[in-house]
Design a protein around this motif. Structure first.
Motif, PDB file in Angstrom:
ATOM      1  N   LEU A   1       0.671  -1.080   0.011  1.00 50.23           N
ATOM      2  CA  LEU A   1      -0.040   0.062  -0.188  1.00 50.23           C
ATOM      3  C   LEU A   1       1.002   1.388   0.047  1.00 50.23           C
ATOM      4  O   LEU A   1       0.472   2.146  -0.525  1.00 50.23           O
ATOM      5  CB  LEU A   1      -0.892   0.113   1.314  1.00 50.23           C
ATOM      6  CG  LEU A   1      -2.011  -1.030   1.039  1.00 50.23           C
ATOM      7  CD1 LEU A   1      -2.916  -1.194   2.504  1.00 50.23           C
ATOM      8  CD2 LEU A   1      -3.019  -0.957  -0.095  1.00 50.23           C
ATOM      9  N   ALA A   2       1.937   1.412   0.616  1.00 52.30           N
ATOM     10  CA  ALA A   2       2.888   2.407   0.708  1.00 52.30           C
ATOM     11  C   ALA A   2       3.432   2.592  -1.049  1.00 52.30           C
ATOM     12  O   ALA A   2       3.248   3.800  -1.286  1.00 52.30           O
ATOM     13  CB  ALA A   2       4.052   2.143   1.335  1.00 52.30           C
ATOM     14  N   LYS A   3       3.844   1.708  -1.374  1.00 48.30           N
ATOM     15  CA  LYS A   3       4.091   1.661  -2.940  1.00 48.30           C
ATOM     16  C   LYS A   3       2.728   2.358  -3.896  1.00 48.30           C
ATOM     17  O   LYS A   3       3.187   3.130  -4.767  1.00 48.30           O
ATOM     18  CB  LYS A   3       4.255   0.534  -3.464  1.00 48.30           C
ATOM     19  CG  LYS A   3       5.159   0.375  -4.857  1.00 48.30           C
ATOM     20  CD  LYS A   3       5.579  -1.040  -5.074  1.00 48.30           C
ATOM     21  CE  LYS A   3       6.158  -1.132  -6.631  1.00 48.30           C
ATOM     22  NZ  LYS A   3       6.558  -2.431  -6.820  1.00 48.30           N
ATOM     23  N   ILE A   4       1.592   1.920  -3.548  1.00 54.38           N
ATOM     24  CA  ILE A   4       0.523   2.408  -4.072  1.00 54.38           C
ATOM     25  C   ILE A   4       0.307   3.919  -3.985  1.00 54.38           C
ATOM     26  O   ILE A   4       0.253   4.692  -4.821  1.00 54.38           O
ATOM     27  CB  ILE A   4      -0.782   1.548  -3.695  1.00 54.38           C
ATOM     28  CG1 ILE A   4      -0.412   0.365  -4.740  1.00 54.38           C
ATOM     29  CG2 ILE A   4      -2.191   2.311  -4.143  1.00 54.38           C
ATOM     30  CD1 ILE A   4      -1.703  -0.751  -4.350  1.00 54.38           C
ATOM     31  N   HIS A   5       0.602   4.474  -2.551  1.00 51.67           N
ATOM     32  CA  HIS A   5       0.264   5.742  -2.254  1.00 51.67           C
ATOM     33  C   HIS A   5       1.130   6.415  -2.942  1.00 51.67           C
ATOM     34  O   HIS A   5       0.734   7.569  -3.489  1.00 51.67           O
ATOM     35  CB  HIS A   5       0.706   5.664  -0.784  1.00 51.67           C
ATOM     36  CG  HIS A   5       0.621   7.160  -0.117  1.00 51.67           C
ATOM     37  ND1 HIS A   5       1.368   8.117  -0.244  1.00 51.67           N
ATOM     38  CD2 HIS A   5      -0.745   7.535   0.558  1.00 51.67           C
ATOM     39  CE1 HIS A   5       0.795   9.166   0.248  1.00 51.67           C
ATOM     40  NE2 HIS A   5      -0.357   9.172   0.785  1.00 51.67           N
ATOM     41  N   ASP A   6       2.460   6.242  -3.191  1.00 52.89           N
ATOM     42  CA  ASP A   6       3.396   6.920  -3.619  1.00 52.89           C
ATOM     43  C   ASP A   6       3.243   6.873  -5.232  1.00 52.89           C
ATOM     44  O   ASP A   6       3.512   7.962  -5.887  1.00 52.89           O
ATOM     45  CB  ASP A   6       4.842   6.366  -3.464  1.00 52.89           C
ATOM     46  CG  ASP A   6       5.409   6.454  -2.134  1.00 52.89           C
ATOM     47  OD1 ASP A   6       4.530   7.280  -1.316  1.00 52.89           O
ATOM     48  OD2 ASP A   6       6.188   5.929  -1.571  1.00 52.89           O
ATOM     49  N   ALA A   7       2.685   6.003  -5.782  1.00 50.87           N
ATOM     50  CA  ALA A   7       2.357   6.038  -7.180  1.00 50.87           C
ATOM     51  C   ALA A   7       1.197   6.885  -7.763  1.00 50.87           C
ATOM     52  O   ALA A   7       1.314   6.996  -9.000  1.00 50.87           O
ATOM     53  CB  ALA A   7       2.272   4.566  -7.740  1.00 50.87           C
ATOM     54  N   MET A   8       0.403   7.143  -6.964  1.00 49.75           N
ATOM     55  CA  MET A   8      -0.958   7.751  -7.348  1.00 49.75           C
ATOM     56  C   MET A   8      -0.793   9.221  -7.388  1.00 49.75           C
ATOM     57  O   MET A   8       0.035   9.912  -6.452  1.00 49.75           O
ATOM     58  CB  MET A   8      -2.071   7.373  -6.100  1.00 49.75           C
ATOM     59  CG  MET A   8      -2.577   5.858  -6.141  1.00 49.75           C
ATOM     60  SD  MET A   8      -3.685   5.498  -5.105  1.00 49.75           S
ATOM     61  CE  MET A   8      -5.364   6.460  -5.884  1.00 49.75           C
ATOM     62  N   ALA A   9      -1.682   9.679  -8.170  1.00 51.99           N
ATOM     63  CA  ALA A   9      -1.521  11.386  -8.185  1.00 51.99           C
ATOM     64  C   ALA A   9      -2.326  11.889  -6.879  1.00 51.99           C
ATOM     65  O   ALA A   9      -1.845  12.767  -6.424  1.00 51.99           O
ATOM     66  CB  ALA A   9      -2.450  11.743  -9.525  1.00 51.99           C
ATOM     67  N   TYR A  10      -3.325  11.463  -6.502  1.00 55.27           N
ATOM     68  CA  TYR A  10      -4.209  11.640  -5.212  1.00 55.27           C
ATOM     69  C   TYR A  10      -4.334  10.321  -4.626  1.00 55.27           C
ATOM     70  O   TYR A  10      -4.696   9.480  -5.546  1.00 55.27           O
ATOM     71  CB  TYR A  10      -5.477  12.453  -5.453  1.00 55.27           C
ATOM     72  CG  TYR A  10      -5.595  13.400  -6.323  1.00 55.27           C
ATOM     73  CD1 TYR A  10      -4.400  14.429  -6.564  1.00 55.27           C
ATOM     74  CD2 TYR A  10      -6.726  13.967  -6.824  1.00 55.27           C
ATOM     75  CE1 TYR A  10      -4.742  15.563  -7.230  1.00 55.27           C
ATOM     76  CE2 TYR A  10      -7.207  14.952  -7.471  1.00 55.27           C
ATOM     77  CZ  TYR A  10      -5.876  15.944  -7.885  1.00 55.27           C
ATOM     78  OH  TYR A  10      -6.286  17.058  -8.441  1.00 55.27           O
ATOM     79  N   PRO A  11      -3.769  10.337  -3.288  1.00 50.12           N
ATOM     80  CA  PRO A  11      -3.933   8.943  -2.689  1.00 50.12           C
ATOM     81  C   PRO A  11      -5.451   8.813  -1.976  1.00 50.12           C
ATOM     82  O   PRO A  11      -5.696   8.802  -1.006  1.00 50.12           O
ATOM     83  CB  PRO A  11      -2.929   9.066  -1.525  1.00 50.12           C
ATOM     84  CG  PRO A  11      -2.969  10.360  -1.205  1.00 50.12           C
ATOM     85  CD  PRO A  11      -3.153  11.149  -2.433  1.00 50.12           C
ATOM     86  N   VAL A  12      -6.441   8.410  -3.068  1.00 51.14           N
ATOM     87  CA  VAL A  12      -7.773   8.254  -2.463  1.00 51.14           C
ATOM     88  C   VAL A  12      -8.008   6.872  -2.984  1.00 51.14           C
ATOM     89  O   VAL A  12      -7.995   6.216  -4.131  1.00 51.14           O
ATOM     90  CB  VAL A  12      -8.717   9.213  -3.210  1.00 51.14           C
ATOM     91  CG1 VAL A  12     -10.143   8.898  -3.140  1.00 51.14           C
ATOM     92  CG2 VAL A  12      -8.153  10.572  -3.082  1.00 51.14           C
ATOM     93  N   ILE A  13      -8.575   5.924  -2.047  1.00 52.70           N
ATOM     94  CA  ILE A  13      -9.156   4.733  -2.356  1.00 52.70           C
ATOM     95  C   ILE A  13     -10.613   4.486  -1.975  1.00 52.70           C
ATOM     96  O   ILE A  13     -11.061   4.903  -0.673  1.00 52.70           O
ATOM     97  CB  ILE A  13      -8.306   3.739  -1.416  1.00 52.70           C
ATOM     98  CG1 ILE A  13      -6.831   3.453  -2.163  1.00 52.70           C
ATOM     99  CG2 ILE A  13      -8.982   2.051  -1.704  1.00 52.70           C
ATOM    100  CD1 ILE A  13      -6.008   2.614  -1.825  1.00 52.70           C
ATOM    101  N   VAL A  14     -11.357   4.146  -2.877  1.00 57.18           N
ATOM    102  CA  VAL A  14     -12.991   3.873  -2.625  1.00 57.18           C
ATOM    103  C   VAL A  14     -12.672   2.065  -2.548  1.00 57.18           C
ATOM    104  O   VAL A  14     -12.397   1.565  -3.503  1.00 57.18           O
ATOM    105  CB  VAL A  14     -13.678   4.326  -3.758  1.00 57.18           C
ATOM    106  CG1 VAL A  14     -15.328   3.728  -3.637  1.00 57.18           C
ATOM    107  CG2 VAL A  14     -14.064   5.769  -3.926  1.00 57.18           C
ATOM    108  N   ASP A  15     -13.034   1.664  -1.339  1.00 54.50           N
ATOM    109  CA  ASP A  15     -12.898   0.184  -1.270  1.00 54.50           C
ATOM    110  C   ASP A  15     -14.134  -0.449  -1.537  1.00 54.50           C
ATOM    111  O   ASP A  15     -15.083  -0.650  -0.297  1.00 54.50           O
ATOM    112  CB  ASP A  15     -12.283  -0.094  -0.010  1.00 54.50           C
ATOM    113  CG  ASP A  15     -11.971  -1.376   0.350  1.00 54.50           C
ATOM    114  OD1 ASP A  15     -12.341  -2.445  -0.478  1.00 54.50           O
ATOM    115  OD2 ASP A  15     -11.214  -2.108   1.257  1.00 54.50           O
ATOM    116  N   GLY A  16     -14.402  -0.878  -2.534  1.00 53.66           N
ATOM    117  CA  GLY A  16     -15.638  -1.450  -2.958  1.00 53.66           C
ATOM    118  C   GLY A  16     -15.896  -2.820  -2.281  1.00 53.66           C
ATOM    119  O   GLY A  16     -17.174  -3.539  -2.642  1.00 53.66           O
ATOM    120  N   ARG A  17     -15.047  -3.357  -1.507  1.00 50.02           N
ATOM    121  CA  ARG A  17     -15.238  -4.623  -1.107  1.00 50.02           C
ATOM    122  C   ARG A  17     -14.629  -4.651   0.460  1.00 50.02           C
ATOM    123  O   ARG A  17     -14.456  -5.901   1.156  1.00 50.02           O
ATOM    124  CB  ARG A  17     -14.472  -5.841  -1.836  1.00 50.02           C
ATOM    125  CG  ARG A  17     -14.753  -5.908  -3.283  1.00 50.02           C
ATOM    126  CD  ARG A  17     -16.272  -6.513  -3.402  1.00 50.02           C
ATOM    127  NE  ARG A  17     -16.683  -6.673  -4.789  1.00 50.02           N
ATOM    128  CZ  ARG A  17     -18.134  -6.845  -4.965  1.00 50.02           C
ATOM    129  NH1 ARG A  17     -18.967  -7.098  -4.234  1.00 50.02           N
ATOM    130  NH2 ARG A  17     -18.335  -6.945  -6.418  1.00 50.02           N
TER     131      ARG A  17
END
Ligand code: NAD
Length: 437
Positions: free
Chosen positions: A395-411
């Motif tokens: 998740l840290a890697k995902i945070h750094d890769a995103m333009a805005y660190p926003v996650i809508v968790d549909g599950r």
């Protein structure tokens, strides 16, 4: 026994492999010549864990062959299972044209007393129609009609077929019951429960099960909406509900709702059957409405957070209608994709198995080969399918890769505390949102 299986899709192919594994001589028939050519070349037309091994074992043992010629499937068969598709008509009723065609062709080509079995999901009353069709075709031969609805779950199809929770047999002659019990003898000897009913009861029971399971999911999603409004946490609500054995914890998963080839169409077909029988059953329409609302609730979260979607990039993690399959038929992820694209966003999706199917359903969808590639530069991620490897991403890697660190968790697969610690804006279903200050 000699068995024909008509339709080699998600149900038919697993049935072919299982029945050959139980020691029968099986012929799988399909009108799709490309699918049969693939199967003859030893390739699976879709992803289902364990299916390749099951089919390979059966073909190598010489107990399973494939053909487009229904005469081969019907010749000398003790029993023929009809496993063709029953898609919805525009009205929501089940389209039974393929079931009729398969039964008619089997009857024309039967060479001895054969039990013709509905394994496809069909409305109560279908067997009566089939009996009339068959009698019109063959007056010289006694042919039995029976129902043996399939309860396997895609993604666990092989496991379910080899160790079913129960075997439901609907028949109206001792001969049909005897033949079907002989087909499943190895499973019955291992202790699998057999439930014998008349045919209409078996047909109706299958729809009753699917509609009830869909209702449980929609009930949990309605609780998610209530929790969002009340500031409560649905994860705890479903924990409390599920710990009551009268309710049970299964099918209370909250998020984008159900999809796939069974629940949506079976619910509609069941409602249409009720209406045609003169019974008003609006609960079923309400279950479907709540399910659509679940998808739109996630889309609204994306829109509320990102404001204008024009020029925004959204990454969808998971595209299959559930984990363990490459099936995208009526997948909630595709509903999310279409709604976001319609609102001007560019959408990229990643799925361990279903990328190609999703692309052919929604051509505007960009497909990434890797989850980290998908989230690169994204303004928002929507988790659409709870594949285990999506739950274990860095998740840290995902945070750094995103333009805005926003996650809508549909599950609801991530831990809100961890998301808060990593600095995400985290918007689960029915749980308090995490918004960094
Ligand atoms: P599918 O679309 O994967 O497969 C259907 C197959 O039937 C296709 O390969 C098609 O080419 C073939 N076919 C169509 N008409 C034919 C004909 N006249 N003769 C021979 N082959 C023909 O569908 P599926 O998912 O396997 O579902 C089949 C039935 O089983 C449906 O009624 C479905 O509701 C029911 N069911 C599905 C599941 C599931 O998880 N997919 C579970 C339980 C029951």
């Amino acid at each position: 026994m000699k068995i024909g299986v008509i339709g080699t899709g998600h149900v038919g192919l697993v049935t072919c492999g299982t029945l050959a594994h139980l020691g029968h001589e099986v012929v799988g028939v399909d009108t799709d010549a490309e699918k049969i050519a693939q199967l003859e070349a030893g390739k699976m037309p879709f992803f289902e864990p364990g299916l390749q091994e099951l089919v390979d074992e059966a073909t190598q043992a010489g107990r399973l062959t494939f053909t487009t010629d229904i005469a081969e499937g019907a010749r000398d068969a003790d029993v023929v299972f009809i496993c063709v598709g029953t898609p919805p008509k525009a009205s929501g009723e089940a389209n039974l044209a393929a079931v009729e065609a398969a039964a008619r062709d089997v009857a024309r080509n039967a060479t001895k007393r054969t039990v013709i079995v509905e394994k496809s999901t069909v409305p109560a009353g279908t067997a009566g129609r089939l009996r009339r069709t068959i009698e019109r075709e063959r007056k010289d031969l006694a042919l039995d009609v029976a129902s043996n609805p399939e309860f396997l779950r895609e993604g666990k199809g092989v496991e379910d077929s080899l160790s079913p929770t129960r075997i439901l047999l609907g028949a109206e002659s001792d001969h049909a019951f005897e033949v079907l019990c002989a087909v499943y003898k190895p499973l019955i000897d291992k202790g699998c429960r057999v439930i014998q009913t008349d045919i209409a009861t078996a047909e109706l029971s299958k729809h009753a099960c699917n509609a009830f399971l869909a209702m449980k999911i929609s009930y949990a999603n309605a609780m998610a909406r209530m929790c969002e409004l009340a500031g409560a946490d649905v994860a705890d609500v479903v924990e409390v509900m599920g710990s009551d054995p009268r309710i049970g914890k299964d099918f209370l998963g909250v998020g984008l709702g159900y999809g796939g080839y069974c629940f949506p169409k079976d619910l509609q077909a069941f409602e249409r059957l009720a209406a045609s029988l003169g019974y008003d059953f609006p609960l079923l329409n309400e279950v479907a409405r709540i399910n659509e609302e679940a998808v739109m609730a996630a889309v609204k979260k994306v829109e509320d957070t990102l404001w204008n979607l024009d020029g925004k990039r959204v990454a969808l993690l998971g595209l299959a209608f559930k984990p363990g399959t490459d099936d995208t038929r009526l997948a909630p992820a595709l509903g999310v994709a279409r709604a976001l694209i319609e609102r001007g966003s560019s959408v990229v999706g990643y799925d361990p198995q279903a990328g190609a199917n999703a692309k052919s359903d929604v051509p505007e969808l960009e497909i990434a080969e890797d989850p980290y590639e998908a989230v690169e530069g994204a303004h928002c991620v929507v988790v659409c399918t709870e594949w285990p490897d999506i739950g274990s991403l860095d998740l840290a890697k995902i945070h750094d890769a995103m333009a805005y660190p926003v996650i809508v968790d549909g599950r609801n697969i991530f831990d809100p505390k961890e998301m808060a610690a990593l600095g995400f804006t985290y918007l689960p279903a029915g749980r308090p949102p995490i918004v960094p200050t």
